[in-house]
Design a protein around this motif. Structure first.
Motif, PDB file in Angstrom:
ATOM      1  N   ALA A 101       1.094  -1.134   0.061  1.00 17.94           N
ATOM      2  CA  ALA A 101      -0.227  -0.109   0.135  1.00 17.94           C
ATOM      3  C   ALA A 101       0.762   0.720  -0.175  1.00 17.94           C
ATOM      4  CB  ALA A 101      -1.024  -0.098   0.963  1.00 17.94           C
ATOM      5  N   ARG A 102       0.916   2.235  -0.875  1.00 15.43           N
ATOM      6  CA  ARG A 102       1.509   3.426  -1.400  1.00 15.43           C
ATOM      7  C   ARG A 102       0.423   4.738  -0.891  1.00 15.43           C
ATOM      8  NH1 ARG A 102       5.994   1.691  -0.822  1.00 15.43           N
ATOM      9  NH2 ARG A 102       7.062   0.991  -1.920  1.00 15.43           N
ATOM     10  N   TRP A 103      -0.620   4.289  -0.234  1.00 16.91           N
ATOM     11  CA  TRP A 103      -1.086   5.446   0.116  1.00 16.91           C
ATOM     12  C   TRP A 103      -2.562   4.613   1.679  1.00 16.91           C
ATOM     13  CZ3 TRP A 103      -3.437   9.805  -1.984  1.00 16.91           C
ATOM     14  CH2 TRP A 103      -2.490  10.030  -2.896  1.00 16.91           C
ATOM     15  N   ARG A 104      -2.845   5.917   2.785  1.00  6.84           N
ATOM     16  CA  ARG A 104      -3.459   5.063   3.575  1.00  6.84           C
ATOM     17  C   ARG A 104      -4.511   6.510   4.407  1.00  6.84           C
ATOM     18  NH1 ARG A 104      -1.873   7.661   7.632  1.00  6.84           N
ATOM     19  NH2 ARG A 104       0.673   9.477   7.852  1.00  6.84           N
ATOM     20  N   ASP A 126      -5.974   8.412   6.656  1.00  5.98           N
ATOM     21  CA  ASP A 126      -5.810   9.767   7.630  1.00  5.98           C
ATOM     22  C   ASP A 126      -6.972  10.613   7.826  1.00  5.98           C
ATOM     23  OD1 ASP A 126      -4.182  11.310   9.057  1.00  5.98           O
ATOM     24  OD2 ASP A 126      -3.271  12.152   7.569  1.00  5.98           O
ATOM     25  N   ARG A 127      -7.184  10.152   9.659  1.00  2.55           N
ATOM     26  CA  ARG A 127      -7.901  10.975  11.027  1.00  2.55           C
ATOM     27  C   ARG A 127      -8.107  12.049  10.653  1.00  2.55           C
ATOM     28  NH1 ARG A 127     -12.554   7.246   9.872  1.00  2.55           N
ATOM     29  NH2 ARG A 127     -12.578   5.522   9.712  1.00  2.55           N
ATOM     30  N   ASP A 128      -6.465  12.345  10.810  1.00  5.58           N
ATOM     31  CA  ASP A 128      -6.222  13.358  11.549  1.00  5.58           C
ATOM     32  C   ASP A 128      -6.797  14.312  10.715  1.00  5.58           C
ATOM     33  OD1 ASP A 128      -5.132  12.631  13.693  1.00  5.58           O
ATOM     34  OD2 ASP A 128      -3.397  11.493  13.268  1.00  5.58           O
ATOM     35  N   VAL A 129      -6.484  14.724   8.812  1.00  6.73           N
ATOM     36  CA  VAL A 129      -6.804  15.686   8.136  1.00  6.73           C
ATOM     37  C   VAL A 129      -7.899  15.533   7.397  1.00  6.73           C
ATOM     38  CG1 VAL A 129      -5.437  16.515   6.207  1.00  6.73           C
ATOM     39  CG2 VAL A 129      -4.299  15.367   8.016  1.00  6.73           C
ATOM     40  N   SER A 130      -8.798  16.680   7.302  1.00  3.47           N
ATOM     41  CA  SER A 130     -10.458  15.923   6.895  1.00  3.47           C
ATOM     42  C   SER A 130     -10.164  17.745   5.827  1.00  3.47           C
ATOM     43  CB  SER A 130     -11.053  16.400   7.733  1.00  3.47           C
ATOM     44  OG  SER A 130     -12.393  16.163   7.191  1.00  3.47           O
ATOM     45  N   SER A 131     -11.220  17.276   5.790  1.00  2.00           N
ATOM     46  CA  SER A 131     -11.780  18.970   4.474  1.00  2.00           C
ATOM     47  C   SER A 131     -12.992  19.536   5.693  1.00  2.00           C
ATOM     48  CB  SER A 131     -12.262  18.636   2.912  1.00  2.00           C
ATOM     49  OG  SER A 131     -13.077  17.068   2.635  1.00  2.00           O
ATOM     50  N   SER A 132     -13.940  18.642   6.040  1.00  3.46           N
ATOM     51  CA  SER A 132     -14.916  19.026   6.307  1.00  3.46           C
ATOM     52  C   SER A 132     -14.470  19.809   7.769  1.00  3.46           C
ATOM     53  CB  SER A 132     -15.312  17.870   6.929  1.00  3.46           C
ATOM     54  OG  SER A 132     -16.662  18.048   8.267  1.00  3.46           O
ATOM     55  N   SER A 133     -15.734  21.010   7.967  1.00  2.00           N
ATOM     56  CA  SER A 133     -14.798  21.802   8.967  1.00  2.00           C
ATOM     57  C   SER A 133     -15.624  21.704   9.866  1.00  2.00           C
ATOM     58  CB  SER A 133     -15.816  23.677   8.485  1.00  2.00           C
ATOM     59  OG  SER A 133     -17.093  23.205   7.940  1.00  2.00           O
ATOM     60  N   THR A 134     -16.734  20.549  10.250  1.00  2.00           N
ATOM     61  CA  THR A 134     -17.273  20.676  11.586  1.00  2.00           C
ATOM     62  C   THR A 134     -16.137  19.753  12.775  1.00  2.00           C
ATOM     63  OG1 THR A 134     -18.156  17.665  10.634  1.00  2.00           O
ATOM     64  CG2 THR A 134     -19.476  19.925  10.657  1.00  2.00           C
ATOM     65  N   GLY A 135     -15.410  18.774  11.868  1.00  2.00           N
ATOM     66  CA  GLY A 135     -14.354  18.349  12.283  1.00  2.00           C
ATOM     67  C   GLY A 135     -14.976  17.425  13.088  1.00  2.00           C
ATOM     68  N   ASP A 136     -15.333  16.048  11.958  1.00  2.00           N
ATOM     69  CA  ASP A 136     -16.500  15.117  12.259  1.00  2.00           C
ATOM     70  C   ASP A 136     -15.639  14.288  12.401  1.00  2.00           C
ATOM     71  OD1 ASP A 136     -17.727  12.553  12.471  1.00  2.00           O
ATOM     72  OD2 ASP A 136     -18.660  13.220  10.419  1.00  2.00           O
ATOM     73  N   ALA A 137     -15.028  13.192  13.563  1.00  2.00           N
ATOM     74  CA  ALA A 137     -14.310  12.039  13.712  1.00  2.00           C
ATOM     75  C   ALA A 137     -14.478  10.984  12.726  1.00  2.00           C
ATOM     76  CB  ALA A 137     -14.262  11.922  15.586  1.00  2.00           C
ATOM     77  N   SER A 138     -15.668  10.825  12.399  1.00  2.00           N
ATOM     78  CA  SER A 138     -15.563   9.729  11.331  1.00  2.00           C
ATOM     79  C   SER A 138     -15.202   9.971   9.719  1.00  2.00           C
ATOM     80  CB  SER A 138     -17.508   9.238  10.934  1.00  2.00           C
ATOM     81  OG  SER A 138     -17.832  10.457  10.905  1.00  2.00           O
ATOM     82  N   SER A 139     -15.316  11.001   9.537  1.00  2.00           N
ATOM     83  CA  SER A 139     -14.123  11.711   8.025  1.00  2.00           C
ATOM     84  C   SER A 139     -13.045  11.260   8.182  1.00  2.00           C
ATOM     85  CB  SER A 139     -14.754  13.064   8.442  1.00  2.00           C
ATOM     86  OG  SER A 139     -14.027  13.653   6.479  1.00  2.00           O
ATOM     87  N   ALA A 140     -12.459  10.740   7.274  1.00  2.00           N
ATOM     88  CA  ALA A 140     -11.141  10.551   7.260  1.00  2.00           C
ATOM     89  C   ALA A 140     -10.554  11.069   5.603  1.00  2.00           C
ATOM     90  CB  ALA A 140     -11.074   9.184   7.827  1.00  2.00           C
ATOM     91  N   SER A 141      -9.359  11.801   5.131  1.00  2.00           N
ATOM     92  CA  SER A 141      -8.964  11.846   3.866  1.00  2.00           C
ATOM     93  C   SER A 141      -7.561   9.873   3.817  1.00  2.00           C
ATOM     94  CB  SER A 141      -8.206  13.176   4.265  1.00  2.00           C
ATOM     95  OG  SER A 141      -6.836  12.778   4.495  1.00  2.00           O
ATOM     96  N   VAL A 142      -7.617  10.436   2.575  1.00  2.00           N
ATOM     97  CA  VAL A 142      -6.454   9.734   1.875  1.00  2.00           C
ATOM     98  C   VAL A 142      -4.924  10.331   2.389  1.00  2.00           C
ATOM     99  CG1 VAL A 142      -7.722   8.021   1.218  1.00  2.00           C
ATOM    100  CG2 VAL A 142      -7.606   9.215  -0.166  1.00  2.00           C
ATOM    101  N   THR A 143      -4.343   9.694   2.300  1.00  2.00           N
ATOM    102  CA  THR A 143      -3.078  10.686   1.576  1.00  2.00           C
ATOM    103  C   THR A 143      -2.026   9.647   1.574  1.00  2.00           C
ATOM    104  OG1 THR A 143      -1.521  12.115   2.844  1.00  2.00           O
ATOM    105  CG2 THR A 143      -2.284  10.001   4.334  1.00  2.00           C
ATOM    106  N   ASN A 144      -0.794   9.977   0.603  1.00  2.00           N
ATOM    107  CA  ASN A 144       0.468   9.034   0.529  1.00  2.00           C
ATOM    108  C   ASN A 144       1.309   8.391   1.038  1.00  2.00           C
ATOM    109  OD1 ASN A 144       1.045  11.752  -0.788  1.00  2.00           O
ATOM    110  ND2 ASN A 144       2.648  10.401  -1.152  1.00  2.00           N
ATOM    111  N   VAL A 145       1.424   7.638   1.151  1.00  2.00           N
ATOM    112  CA  VAL A 145       3.558   6.725   2.287  1.00  2.00           C
ATOM    113  C   VAL A 145       4.363   7.732   1.389  1.00  2.00           C
ATOM    114  CG1 VAL A 145       4.560   5.415   2.682  1.00  2.00           C
ATOM    115  CG2 VAL A 145       1.557   4.995   2.901  1.00  2.00           C
ATOM    116  N   PRO A 146       5.217   9.152   1.766  1.00  2.00           N
ATOM    117  CA  PRO A 146       6.275   9.319   0.375  1.00  2.00           C
ATOM    118  C   PRO A 146       7.185   7.737   0.558  1.00  2.00           C
ATOM    119  CG  PRO A 146       5.401  10.917   2.306  1.00  2.00           C
ATOM    120  CD  PRO A 146       4.862   9.351   2.749  1.00  2.00           C
TER     121      PRO A 146
END
Length: 326
Positions: free
Chosen positions: A190-193, A195-215
């Protein structure tokens, strides 16, 4: 009348005017010595009609540059070859081997192809040049079965290397859909995973998660996030992206069916909307973060060159063209 007599010795200078007419009659005999110069400048035209017979001696040079792609059909193939190729069976025999005819297999099907790391091997992994997804190449390099790949590449002792995880594919049967849970393929390994620490949601919803690359390290190394899908009509993929890559270290590219559609060389402030559309049929979408293909002598911390990371969030697939629904 007086007739002028020639001087006893030539003057060493040409006469004032040269005659334009040839000598009256050729002697009919060759000169005793061969001249080292051609009798006249080459005309640039052939001396006569070409002979229908081959020359007695080969020129020693090829007639042209060799093709970098295999021919579409072997000259020794028979009428049963296409049927065997479609079923993924090797064709020909030991005394008259032939290669399988090209198959119409799309990259969205996790097709079989030559292994990029092992010799005489076929795999259905996603590790291959993205240009192979294009319509000009995919029918030449992709196969529906491992047997078809081995036969086409003429691998006598062929190693079959299946992908370690399942092949994910988004299959949409009708035009009444809105996909918010995208079945991403992060690669193997896997080269992507998530990431629940970074999200585009302004509400800070903990269930929302982005995906990010592994350098990844290495010149030209890359990490791909892939979506394979079939859409019944025109469709649109929309994502929000946080781009923190920067040349000369790395860049971020969106590929669709072997063609780059968006390329980001510098980091972007804030979340950016990425929208791309598709026609009816099969498609392979790849988000790629790629290192520079040369050795970078700069120190990344010496300037504002980002972290080499990209985050994707809020991705969805819907019918039609974005913004055209009323």
């Amino acid at each position: 009348a007086c007739v002028p007599m020639p001087s006893e010795r030539p003057s060493g200078r040409p006469s004032s005017r040269s005659s334009r007419s040839p000598s009256p009659v050729p002697s009919g005999r060759p000169s005793e010595e061969l001249s080292s110069r051609p009798s006249r400048d080459p005309s640039g035209r052939p001396s006569g009609l070409p002979s229908e017979e081959p020359s007695e001696q080969a020129s020693g040079r090829p007639s042209g540059l060799p093709s970098s792609l295999p021919s579409e059909q072997s000259s020794g193939s028979n009428t049963n070859d296409s049927t065997a190729a479609a079923e993924g069976q090797p064709i020909g025999n030991a005394t008259n081997p032939t290669v399988a005819a090209p198959e119409s297999v799309h990259a969205a099907d996790c097709p079989w192809h030559m292994d990029m790391e092992l010799d005489h091997a076929c795999t259905n992994s996603g590790n291959y040049p993205l240009e192979w997804d294009g319509p000009d190449l995919r029918d030449l390099v992709f196969h529906s079965t491992a047997e078809g790949c081995c036969a086409f590449n003429n691998y006598g002792d062929c190693e079959v290397v299946p992908r370690e995880d399942a092949c994910t594919r988004l299959e949409l049967a009708n035009e009444d859909y809105l996909v918010t849970e995208v079945p991403w393929d992060p690669g193997s390994p896997a080269r992507w995973r998530a990431d629940r620490d970074v999200s585009s949601s302004s509400t800070g919803d903990a269930s929302s998660a982005s995906v990010t690359n592994v350098p990844v390290e290495g010149i030209g190394a890359s990490g791909d996030l892939t979506l394979r899908m079939h859409v019944p009509g025109r469709a649109t993929l929309r994502c929000l992206a946080l781009v923190d890559t920067h040349m000369p270290f790395d860049n971020f590219v969106l590929w669709v069916d072997g063609q780059p559609r968006y390329q980001y060389y510098n980091l972007l402030e804030g979340w950016t909307e990425i929208v791309t559309s598709f026609e009816r049929g099969d498609h392979r979408v790849v988000f790629r973060v790629e290192n520079a293909n040369f050795d970078v002598v700069l120190d990344r911390d010496s300037g504002d060159f980002g972290t080499g990371r990209v985050w994707l969030d809020g991705c969805e697939v819907h019918p039609g063209v974005w913004g055209a629904r009323g």
